[in-house]
Scaffold this motif. Sequence first.
Motif, PDB file in Angstrom:
ATOM      1  N   ALA A  23     -58.566  -2.750 -22.211  1.00  0.00           N
ATOM      2  CA  ALA A  23     -59.107  -1.870 -23.389  1.00  0.00           C
ATOM      3  C   ALA A  23     -57.997  -1.040 -23.741  1.00  0.00           C
ATOM      4  CB  ALA A  23     -60.332  -0.872 -22.427  1.00  0.00           C
ATOM      5  N   PHE A  24     -56.852  -0.800 -23.190  1.00  0.00           N
ATOM      6  CA  PHE A  24     -55.641  -0.071 -23.625  1.00  0.00           C
ATOM      7  C   PHE A  24     -54.814  -0.869 -24.524  1.00  0.00           C
ATOM      8  CE2 PHE A  24     -57.467   1.958 -19.814  1.00  0.00           C
ATOM      9  CZ  PHE A  24     -57.348   3.548 -19.958  1.00  0.00           C
ATOM     10  N   ALA A  25     -54.949  -2.018 -24.087  1.00  0.00           N
ATOM     11  CA  ALA A  25     -54.074  -2.965 -24.800  1.00  0.00           C
ATOM     12  C   ALA A  25     -54.254  -3.039 -26.426  1.00  0.00           C
ATOM     13  CB  ALA A  25     -53.822  -4.476 -24.455  1.00  0.00           C
ATOM     14  N   TRP A 150     -54.366  10.344 -25.129  1.00  0.00           N
ATOM     15  CA  TRP A 150     -54.502   8.972 -25.614  1.00  0.00           C
ATOM     16  C   TRP A 150     -53.604   8.119 -26.024  1.00  0.00           C
ATOM     17  CZ3 TRP A 150     -58.034   7.506 -22.119  1.00  0.00           C
ATOM     18  CH2 TRP A 150     -59.117   8.333 -21.467  1.00  0.00           C
ATOM     19  N   THR A 151     -52.337   8.756 -26.713  1.00  0.00           N
ATOM     20  CA  THR A 151     -51.451   8.210 -27.408  1.00  0.00           C
ATOM     21  C   THR A 151     -50.122   7.911 -26.378  1.00  0.00           C
ATOM     22  OG1 THR A 151     -50.624  10.236 -28.318  1.00  0.00           O
ATOM     23  CG2 THR A 151     -52.096   9.447 -29.440  1.00  0.00           C
ATOM     24  N   ASP A 152     -50.306   8.431 -25.287  1.00  0.00           N
ATOM     25  CA  ASP A 152     -49.282   8.206 -24.256  1.00  0.00           C
ATOM     26  C   ASP A 152     -49.434   7.239 -23.333  1.00  0.00           C
ATOM     27  OD1 ASP A 152     -47.136   8.587 -22.604  1.00  0.00           O
ATOM     28  OD2 ASP A 152     -47.584  10.477 -21.764  1.00  0.00           O
ATOM     29  N   ARG A 153     -48.893   6.051 -23.674  1.00  0.00           N
ATOM     30  CA  ARG A 153     -49.203   4.809 -22.791  1.00  0.00           C
ATOM     31  C   ARG A 153     -48.500   5.054 -21.014  1.00  0.00           C
ATOM     32  NH1 ARG A 153     -44.621   0.366 -24.040  1.00  0.00           N
ATOM     33  NH2 ARG A 153     -42.858   1.452 -23.679  1.00  0.00           N
ATOM     34  N   THR A 154     -47.708   6.233 -21.169  1.00  0.00           N
ATOM     35  CA  THR A 154     -46.883   6.432 -19.774  1.00  0.00           C
ATOM     36  C   THR A 154     -48.057   7.201 -18.793  1.00  0.00           C
ATOM     37  OG1 THR A 154     -46.068   8.334 -20.093  1.00  0.00           O
ATOM     38  CG2 THR A 154     -44.741   6.288 -20.818  1.00  0.00           C
TER      39      THR A 154
END
Length: 324
Positions: A23-25, A150-154
Amino acid sequence: MTVRAVVRGVGHYLPARVVPNEAFADRLATSDEWIRARTGIERRHFAAAGETTASMALVAARDALAAAGLGPDDVDAVIVATSTPDLTFPAVATMVQAGLGMTRGFAFDVQAVCAGFVFALANANALILAGQARRALVIGAETFSRILDWTDRTTCVLFGDGAGAVVLEAAPGSGTPLDRGILATDLNSDGRLRELLYVDGGVSTTGTVGQLRMQGREVFRHAVEKLAATAHAALDRAGLTSADVAWIVPHQANLRIIAATASRMQVPMERVVVTVQDHGNTSAASIPLALSVAVAAGRIRTGDLVVTEAIGGGMAWGAVVLRW
Ligand code: UT7
């Protein structure tokens, strides 16, 4: 006579919505492969609109009380470990108290981020040993989905929501490590490390809730070094060694941290409860969730020596050694 705080029941709650890594990809430069390989996480639960830390804590508390065969007024103290309370005040624990229909006793929150449940367990143990409570409901509950960027993938791929609870009860012991109940605790914090993991808003600064910020690699380094040390310190205090351990129930942040800690403690992974693949990092909820899942699966049994260990923002870290 020695008094011990013995676990009488355990329970948990996970929100119905399960979010897989994929879902994040769709919206970030990340992948299921990266998340699995670097963290062990495969999915996590997120609270629905209207679900809160207190509402989840309440369900977990009811579950633990039912497992203990106790009613709400059999409990003297409710302690909730959380960094994501419903409101700035009152404490989530008082909301749980009211929700359970408790008409007596006292309730308060503990805030030690991911180490919160270990800190709450140690405090409940101290209250029981001091004779200030005979039974305590100790809960870890978090809604980290509400403080993620939610914009920070880390960071946003790492966390999940949920709640777990245990009921502790005073019981006579012999004063030896063969007793059931909490045998030793070890708590630590070092406020100089605050920049490594924090939320960038708050009541007396921004007047906002803020979002989670983390220097993951640095936190990882501290975790591997400090978790085995605190677990060993608690075992030493109990007069036990790693060889006596039936189960490590670690804070569930990263499978690589869990494995590195077990390896330093010379405990094989078959004796480690791992739920991070299904829950992600639920902060203070992760240990009681893992305990509850392992007990429900018939893995942790009466008489087993259990070591819990956790580290998080502050930094704060600690361990509890208990015989189930
Ligand atoms: O519960 C409280 C305590 N918290 C923890 O215990 C968390 C501790 N830290 C960790 O679990 C790990 O450090 C992380 C999972 C946060 C990160 O794993 P890592 O192996 O330490 O990765 P890294 O930070 O060294 O980053 C490696 C690369 C970087 O790219 P470059 O600079 O090498 O080009 C990151 O930008 O991976 C990149 N990266 C990602 N790539 C794909 C970071 N997050 C992601 C992502 N997807 N979600």
